[in-house]
Design an enzyme around this catalytic site. Structure first.
Site, PDB file in Angstrom:
ATOM      1  N   HIS A  24      -3.724  16.366  -3.264  1.00  0.00           N
ATOM      2  CA  HIS A  24      -4.072  16.543  -1.858  1.00  0.00           C
ATOM      3  C   HIS A  24      -3.795  17.966  -1.371  1.00  0.00           C
ATOM      4  CE1 HIS A  24      -4.625  12.324  -2.019  1.00  0.00           C
ATOM      5  NE2 HIS A  24      -4.534  12.090  -0.715  1.00  0.00           N
TER       6      HIS A  24
ATOM      7  N   TYR B 160     -15.563  34.107  45.736  1.00  0.00           N
ATOM      8  CA  TYR B 160     -14.921  32.924  45.159  1.00  0.00           C
ATOM      9  C   TYR B 160     -13.841  33.277  44.145  1.00  0.00           C
ATOM     10  CZ  TYR B 160     -18.780  30.069  47.046  1.00  0.00           C
ATOM     11  OH  TYR B 160     -19.684  29.442  47.859  1.00  0.00           O
TER      12      TYR B 160
ATOM     13  N   PHE C 184      -1.671   7.490  12.217  1.00  0.00           N
ATOM     14  CA  PHE C 184      -1.969   8.814  11.672  1.00  0.00           C
ATOM     15  C   PHE C 184      -3.214   9.437  12.288  1.00  0.00           C
ATOM     16  CE2 PHE C 184      -3.601   5.448   8.868  1.00  0.00           C
ATOM     17  CZ  PHE C 184      -4.953   5.614   9.089  1.00  0.00           C
TER      18      PHE C 184
ATOM     19  N   ARG D  99     -10.936  33.877  46.549  1.00  0.00           N
ATOM     20  CA  ARG D  99     -10.680  32.818  47.523  1.00  0.00           C
ATOM     21  C   ARG D  99     -10.389  31.468  46.851  1.00  0.00           C
ATOM     22  NH1 ARG D  99     -15.431  30.680  51.143  1.00  0.00           N
ATOM     23  NH2 ARG D  99     -16.314  32.642  50.393  1.00  0.00           N
TER      24      ARG D  99
ATOM     25  N   ASN E 106       1.600  12.174   5.407  1.00  0.00           N
ATOM     26  CA  ASN E 106       0.724  11.363   6.253  1.00  0.00           C
ATOM     27  C   ASN E 106       1.168  11.449   7.704  1.00  0.00           C
ATOM     28  OD1 ASN E 106      -1.297   9.637   6.924  1.00  0.00           O
ATOM     29  ND2 ASN E 106      -0.638   7.949   5.622  1.00  0.00           N
TER      30      ASN E 106
ATOM     31  N   GLU F 122     -11.983   6.147   5.131  1.00  0.00           N
ATOM     32  CA  GLU F 122     -11.562   6.866   6.338  1.00  0.00           C
ATOM     33  C   GLU F 122     -12.839   7.311   7.054  1.00  0.00           C
ATOM     34  OE1 GLU F 122      -9.172   9.765   4.382  1.00  0.00           O
ATOM     35  OE2 GLU F 122      -7.740   8.265   3.676  1.00  0.00           O
TER      36      GLU F 122
ATOM     37  N   TYR G 190       0.827  -1.206   0.000  1.00  0.00           N
ATOM     38  CA  TYR G 190       0.000   0.000   0.000  1.00  0.00           C
ATOM     39  C   TYR G 190       0.863   1.259   0.000  1.00  0.00           C
ATOM     40  CZ  TYR G 190      -2.959   3.806   1.551  1.00  0.00           C
ATOM     41  OH  TYR G 190      -3.600   5.009   1.629  1.00  0.00           O
TER      42      TYR G 190
END
Length: 654
Positions: free
Chosen positions: A194, A395, A444, A398, A307, A529, A164
């Site tokens: 991409h 508060y 990834f 404190r 990646n 994905e 792959y």
């Protein structure tokens, strides 16, 4: 021979210049002559001498006088833009975000190096690399691992194995086998396709961090990148040749594909690139101007470059470092506010916090004790109300150890996640040279840093939320016993009225930004994905939240220092007086209304530079070494809040 790169409309032209005593007008005309030669219709220009134009530097956009000599205003290899009268500004021009980059044309390459091995980089190191304080190089061991990993990949290609991302397509196309003759094209197409991000580019500092982090991950030797390609990336980093990386487009699995693709695209000599001398220009010209060549991708290298979770993690590193800095300074600012509001130090008694021993809570209470009224640092302001009838404070004063404390503990948790991620191999497939195989996995996936940064935003936001309430107490005369909105002649002057509104607006905006992005997931790549982290948005909004927190605390610090003015001639403790003096070195007291934004920005800059922390730090550290009580068993009935718990030297509690 000196030469200059001139941008005219859609062309970049290299113009040699034997005699730099010639004028900018001459340089512009020479560039126009070359531009005309490249155009069949002469670019619509009939006579160069009749063309009116202006010339400006690409870096900073400063206009150059046509009568200035080249040697007086330009340096060899400078990039300039020539704008012809009537033309609009080139769409290729990408201005940097104002005020962000410290890497200007005056930037000089540092002499010191950080050696990367993929295992020991920290978030602090990464910030310093982003700021241009160091160059980088590989350790010998990292080089050896990279070479071994590449040798295995070369063997896979020679043996025509189906693996792959090396000899197949990607994502949905993982079962498509690619012939050996097209493996280089496969990797180049991957990067180009991409590179689909949108939005403003990352600042040069953040792009340096992104590139440095990707180099560090590749240095682990489990990605299969060649040493030649990795060294080319290092050379580009050391020269600050930085690709155009849009901030939007990653879903955080499979890694930060779009931003890392843009990062790789510039290194290939395509798209846009920035350097301190060129500003934004075509990547091939920027690389050439620095004596560098575009990288030529080998099998698997495109995938190795894009990646991983480095966008999330590099932005996350900045977020956690800034969060830590502002959390430390928030304690100092809150302590000063408590002094102005004439609060009590009882709530910071060490015995109280020993009963609920969260590390952050104990640390914050200790900082308050080191800054407030004590035998070592007496406060005239505290002495002035020692016998008042107030039993306890609101508060927002404190409970600072409890509220600020969890922010500190969350920051420590997130920092551990980020530092682990910085030194993790996060691409796919992983190359195991010692086993002689590649293995597909899911490192990834950005869920770890995404979740951590969502936690960070929620925790740090609370520092602003409680700060805004303290600002309200400072500005409200019924709560502060000070003039309304901290100004004399109220009505004629509005004082801090709208500064408080600004703080409220920022806190409200943070409430929306604190919604976790990592609870969302959208299936992508044709359901290959099918679960993603949305970590890119988690990182970007964490930075926005932290910036808002810094700004709110800047307003509180301004308000607290203004409150001090109404308590004079009384003085606070020595460390808090030092903080007051620091603020007054950049912002004068508020006598009557004036333009306030510059004051807020000036104090915000003090916080960004950690100057408030640096002023108080010596006193905090001295207290920790000299005034920490000896540990002892704590019994619920052994003491009361108003009586000494042991005969040691201790902070006064009245």
């Amino acid at each position: 021979m000196p030469r200059f790169t001139v941008h005219i409309r859609d062309e970049w032209l290299s113009v040699p210049c034997r005699d730099t005593s010639k004028t900018i007008q001459w340089l512009g005309q020479e560039a126009l002559k070359r531009y005309i030669k490249n155009k069949p219709d002469n670019g619509g220009i009939t006579a160069v001498k009749d063309i009116r134009f202006v010339v400006r530097r690409c870096q900073g956009l400063g206009l150059l006088d046509a009568d200035d000599t080249i040697e007086d205003v330009l340096e060899d290899n400078d990039f300039v833009e020539l704008a012809i009268e009537g033309d609009t500004m080139s769409p290729d021009f990408i201005p940097c975000e104002p005020g962000v980059s410290h890497l200007t044309a005056a930037y000089k390459e540092p002499e010191e190096y950080i050696s990367l091995d993929g295992n020991s980089l920290t978030s602090t190191d990464l910030i310093n690399l982003g700021r241009g304080l160091y160059k980088i190089k590989l350790t010998p061991e990292a080089e050896r691992k990279v070479v071994q990993s590449r040798e295995l990949l070369d063997t896979i290609v020679k043996e025509n194995k189906v693996v792959y991302g090396i000899t197949t397509g990607f994502g949905k196309f993982a079962r498509t086998v690619i012939p050996v003759s097209k493996l280089k094209e496969l990797q180049e197409n991957l990067v180009r396709s991409h590179s689909a991000g949108v939005g403003n580019p990352l600042s040069p500092e953040r792009t340096r961090m992104l590139l440095a982090l990707r180099i560090n991950v590749l240095a682990k030797g489990h990605s299969g990148v060649s040493l030649e390609t990795l060294q080319a990336m290092i050379q580009a980093f050391n020269a600050s040749c930085l690709s155009f990386v849009p901030e939007k487009g990653t879903v955080g699995a499979s890694g930060d594909l779009a931003p890392l693709s843009h990062l790789a695209l510039g290194l290939m000599g395509e798209g846009k690139m920035w350097s301190p001398t060129s500003g934004w220009a075509d990547a091939k010209y920027v690389l050439e101007a620095h004596g560098l060549k575009p990288i030529s991708l080998k099998p698997k290298e495109g995938l190795a470059l894009i990646n991983g979770t480095q966008m999330i993690t590099s932005l996350g590193a900045e977020a956690v470092e800034r969060a830590q800095a502002i959390a430390q300074q928030a304690d100092i600012i809150a302590a000063l506010t408590l002094e102005v509001l004439k609060g009590t130090t009882k709530a910071f008694d060490s015995d109280i916090h020993a009963l609920r021993p969260h590390p952050g809570q104990i640390e914050v209470a200790q900082r308050f004790r080191s800054l407030l009224d004590s035998d070592h640092h007496p406060s005239q302001i505290a002495e002035s109300h020692r016998f008042c009838d107030r039993v306890q404070d609101a508060y927002t004063m404190r409970c600072c150890p409890q509220v600020h404390g969890i922010a500190n503990d969350t920051i420590a948790f997130v920092q551990n996640i980020i530092n682990t991620e910085i030194n993790s191999a996060t691409d796919n497939p992983m190359v195991f040279a010692e086993r002689g195989e590649t293995i597909s996995g899911g490192n990834f996936h950005g869920e770890y840093p995404a979740k951590a940064l969502d936690f960070l935003a929620i925790a740090v936001h609370e520092l602003a939320s409680i700060s805004e309430r303290r600002i309200e107490r400072l500005c409200n005369p019924s709560l502060s016993e000070l003039p309304a909105f901290l100004v004399n002649e109220g009505g004629l002057n509005s004082g801090f009225m709208i500064a408080h509104c600004t703080a409220a607006a920022l806190v409200s905006e943070n409430k929306v930004l604190c919604h976790p992005s990592s609870v969302d997931s959208l299936s992508t790549s044709a359901a290959t994905e099918d679960h993603v982290s949305m970590g890119g948005w988690a990182a970007r909004k964490a930075l926005r939240v932290i910036e808002h927190v810094e700004q709110v605390l800047a307003i509180e610090l301004l308000a607290a220092c203004q409150g001090i003015e109404f308590l004079r001639p009384l003085r606070t403790t020595t460390p808090l007086e030092k903080v007051y003096e620091l603020v007054r070195s950049v912002v004068k007291p508020w006598i009557k209304d004036r333009f306030m934004s510059p004051d807020i920005e000036a104090v915000h800059r003090l916080l960004l530079d950690q100057k408030v922390w640096n002023v108080a730090k010596p006193y905090i550290e001295k207290y920790q070494t000299e005034y920490i009580p000896e540990s002892r068993p704590v019994s619920p009935t052994a003491f009361s809040l108003d009586s000494p718990a042991s005969p040691r030297k201790r902070v006064r509690h009245e």
